[in-house]
Design an enzyme around this catalytic site. Structure first.
Site, PDB file in Angstrom:
ATOM      1  N   ASN A   1      48.062  37.077  34.710  1.00 45.46           N
ATOM      2  CA  ASN A   1      46.758  37.704  34.469  1.00 45.46           C
ATOM      3  C   ASN A   1      45.932  36.927  33.442  1.00 45.46           C
ATOM      4  O   ASN A   1      46.459  36.245  32.568  1.00 45.46           O
ATOM      5  CB  ASN A   1      46.920  39.185  34.096  1.00 45.46           C
ATOM      6  CG  ASN A   1      47.361  39.383  32.671  1.00 45.46           C
ATOM      7  OD1 ASN A   1      46.588  39.156  31.734  1.00 45.46           O
ATOM      8  ND2 ASN A   1      48.611  39.777  32.488  1.00 45.46           N
TER       9      ASN A   1
ATOM     10  N   MET B   1      49.763  34.298  42.290  1.00 47.57           N
ATOM     11  CA  MET B   1      48.949  33.433  41.433  1.00 47.57           C
ATOM     12  C   MET B   1      49.809  32.931  40.272  1.00 47.57           C
ATOM     13  O   MET B   1      50.302  33.720  39.461  1.00 47.57           O
ATOM     14  CB  MET B   1      47.737  34.209  40.919  1.00 47.57           C
ATOM     15  CG  MET B   1      46.823  34.721  42.024  1.00 47.57           C
ATOM     16  SD  MET B   1      45.886  33.421  42.824  1.00 47.57           S
ATOM     17  CE  MET B   1      44.631  33.130  41.595  1.00 47.57           C
TER      18      MET B   1
ATOM     19  N   GLU C   1      48.961  37.348  47.914  1.00 46.44           N
ATOM     20  CA  GLU C   1      49.238  35.974  47.498  1.00 46.44           C
ATOM     21  C   GLU C   1      49.675  35.971  46.028  1.00 46.44           C
ATOM     22  O   GLU C   1      49.293  36.849  45.253  1.00 46.44           O
ATOM     23  CB  GLU C   1      48.006  35.097  47.701  1.00 46.44           C
ATOM     24  CG  GLU C   1      46.807  35.504  46.889  1.00 46.44           C
ATOM     25  CD  GLU C   1      45.600  34.597  47.111  1.00 46.44           C
ATOM     26  OE1 GLU C   1      45.765  33.374  47.165  1.00 46.44           O
ATOM     27  OE2 GLU C   1      44.487  35.140  47.218  1.00 46.44           O
TER      28      GLU C   1
ATOM     29  N   ASP D   1      37.579  48.898  37.979  1.00 46.06           N
ATOM     30  CA  ASP D   1      38.557  48.585  36.923  1.00 46.06           C
ATOM     31  C   ASP D   1      38.502  47.089  36.619  1.00 46.06           C
ATOM     32  O   ASP D   1      39.528  46.432  36.501  1.00 46.06           O
ATOM     33  CB  ASP D   1      39.961  49.015  37.364  1.00 46.06           C
ATOM     34  CG  ASP D   1      40.904  49.184  36.175  1.00 46.06           C
ATOM     35  OD1 ASP D   1      40.436  49.069  35.022  1.00 46.06           O
ATOM     36  OD2 ASP D   1      42.106  49.408  36.405  1.00 46.06           O
TER      37      ASP D   1
ATOM     38  N   GLY E   1      52.112  48.250  36.773  1.00 40.72           N
ATOM     39  CA  GLY E   1      50.719  48.687  36.917  1.00 40.72           C
ATOM     40  C   GLY E   1      50.662  50.178  36.668  1.00 40.72           C
ATOM     41  O   GLY E   1      51.650  50.796  36.274  1.00 40.72           O
ATOM     42  N   GLN E   2      49.484  50.729  36.940  1.00 43.38           N
ATOM     43  CA  GLN E   2      49.302  52.169  36.728  1.00 43.38           C
ATOM     44  C   GLN E   2      50.241  52.968  37.642  1.00 43.38           C
ATOM     45  O   GLN E   2      50.691  54.039  37.300  1.00 43.38           O
ATOM     46  CB  GLN E   2      47.851  52.500  37.071  1.00 43.38           C
ATOM     47  CG  GLN E   2      47.386  53.829  36.542  1.00 43.38           C
ATOM     48  CD  GLN E   2      45.898  54.016  36.822  1.00 43.38           C
ATOM     49  OE1 GLN E   2      45.174  53.080  37.102  1.00 43.38           O
ATOM     50  NE2 GLN E   2      45.446  55.244  36.758  1.00 43.38           N
TER      51      GLN E   2
ATOM     52  N   GLY F   1      52.963  51.520  39.619  1.00 42.94           N
ATOM     53  CA  GLY F   1      54.271  50.994  39.969  1.00 42.94           C
ATOM     54  C   GLY F   1      54.480  49.615  39.389  1.00 42.94           C
ATOM     55  O   GLY F   1      53.701  49.167  38.550  1.00 42.94           O
TER      56      GLY F   1
ATOM     57  N   GLY G   1      55.421  42.595  36.084  1.00 40.23           N
ATOM     58  CA  GLY G   1      54.729  43.529  35.187  1.00 40.23           C
ATOM     59  C   GLY G   1      54.649  44.896  35.829  1.00 40.23           C
ATOM     60  O   GLY G   1      55.086  45.095  36.962  1.00 40.23           O
TER      61      GLY G   1
END
Length: 439
Positions: A271, A267, A265, A312, A200-201, A203, A198
């Site tokens: 999310n 997961m 790590e 956040d 992120g803000q 990268g 995915g």
């Protein structure tokens, strides 16, 4: 000389393995659940210990073993576990499944949680003036093990006999990948990048493999020029300070030259927001939802104690592992608080629907603004990942909040959980509960 022989149950260096551990080089030692071992010493931070078993000598994670005469060695003893976590652990539906737990709020106070006909019953274990333990006053015992054994043969005041110990939760996180590993800085060549998970803000996030340990990891990369390098390094610095079972664990960084990496790590289930939207609601029922919320509040209570604010907190920034394990991630905006509030610099982008009114109006952040966001996160969990303030334009949110509008109770949400949401959404930050009270 057999170091493990003889009647040494009281030997302080004799331990037993709580979980299986597979060695991965660096002089680590494989151990099997239930195996006895002698502890010879600890590494510099106490997270690994050198141990000897009948199969040899080497390093094992300290949180995988327990003294041979401790309660932890019993499969039924779960240590400090909250009431609703106990209900989650007993949600398999077998009559007579049980566990013994210590109260999280009153250390030393223990209870039996026992499942029967779809309900979980909780019984306090009392201590008599002579130190003996009992659930029903007629039957008193010197040890917890004797008490459990007695109630496994006769109910004697319980709804049914203690029959099946509930399986313990996931193995604990191994902090650091090896006993000698204290260098956060890694070589980029140590990591094989796999597919993108995915963006992120700042990268992309990739799944990768740390070759030396054959370990699946998450790799967060920094887009050139999107965020100050300094900010990215600050995020890594924050993560080095943080160790909690419900916070994503930092494993290393690549910061010598761009592109920069933060390695954490991995997961399995990604999310929490997507997980809630796509899950089977029969399986992820009210008990599981509450268990997930409890884990997040536990992580936030830890950050509160450490004077960190997250800034956040939202379902999209929590990650899901095996057995509904949830960890708070994405410390991209987090700050160590020196005073009580932190003022963000102009131009910082905020996720409006999760942001407390004082943060929207004055750029002021505190742990109490995280509490506001936690209330919104509870709403996301209760609705299986709906977008907050449905049908309301972003530009209207602040104005509506100022006029005392708050989101309604989601369908099927317990009244007590909604009361907690409303408490988190008090206009005045000082009227909101602390995470220590919430958890």
């Amino acid at each position: 000389e057999n170091l493990l022989a003889g009647p040494s149950e009281n030997d302080p260096n004799l331990f037993v393995a709580l979980y299986d551990f597979v060695a991965s080089g660096d002089n680590t030692l494989s151990i099997t659940k239930g195996e006895k071992l002698r502890v010879l010493g600890y590494n510099h931070n106490g997270e690994w210990c050198e141990a000897q078993t009948k199969n040899g000598q080497g390093w094992v994670p300290s949180n995988y073993i327990t003294p041979v005469n401790s309660l932890e060695k019993h499969s039924w003893y779960h240590g400090p576990v909250s009431r609703n976590a106990a209900e989650y652990l007993l949600s398999s539906g077998i009559n007579g499944s049980f566990l013994v737990r210590e109260s999280e709020s009153s250390p030393g106070q223990r209870s039996i949680s026992l499942r029967y006909e779809g309900r979980v019953y909780h019984y306090r274990i009392n201590t008599a003036s002579d130190g003996k333990l009992y659930v029903s006053p007629e039957s008193r015992f010197n040890t917890l093990a004797e008490l459990v054994h007695h109630h496994s043969t006769v109910a004697d005041g319980l709804i049914t006999t203690l029959h099946y110990p509930a399986p313990k939760r996931n193995k604990p996180t191994v902090y650091g990948v090896s006993p000698n590993y204290d260098k956060w800085e890694m070589e980029r060549t140590d990591i094989t990048m796999k597919h993108k998970l995915g963006g992120g803000q700042y990268g992309e996030v990739y799944e990768g493999v740390w070759k030396k340990y054959s370990l699946t990891v998450a790799v967060k990369t920094l887009k050139e020029d999107t965020m100050e390098v300094e900010e990215f390094l600050k995020e890594a610095a924050v993560m080095k300070e943080i160790k909690h079972p419900n916070l994503v664990q930092l494993l290393g960084v690549c910061t010598r030259e761009p592109p920069f990496y933060i390695i954490t790590e991995f997961m399995t289930y990604g999310n929490l927001l997507d997980y809630l939207r796509e899950c089977n609601r029969q399986e992820v029922n009210a008990v599981v939802l509450l268990y997930m919320a409890t884990q997040i509040s536990s992580a936030m209570e830890y950050l509160e104690k450490k004077n960190f604010i997250h800034r956040d907190l939202a379902a999209r920034n929590c990650l899901v592992g095996e057995n509904h394990l949830v960890k708070v991630a994405d410390f991209g905006l987090s700050r160590l608080m020196t005073g009580d509030t932190y003022t963000a610099h102009a131009g910082t982008k905020f996720p409006i629907k999760w942001t407390a009114p004082e943060s929207l109006a004055y750029n002021k952040f505190s742990i109490k603004s995280d509490v506001w966001a936690f209330g919104v996160l509870l709403w996301e969990i209760a609705t299986y990942g709906m977008s907050p303030y449905p049908g309301i334009d972003l530009s209207q949110v602040y104005e509506l909040l100022e006029k005392d509008y708050r989101m309604e109770r989601p369908e099927g949400c317990p009244e007590k959980v909604y009361e907690l949401m409303r408490a988190c959404w008090q206009w005045n930050p000082s009227d909101r509960p602390a995470f220590a009270e919430i958890h």
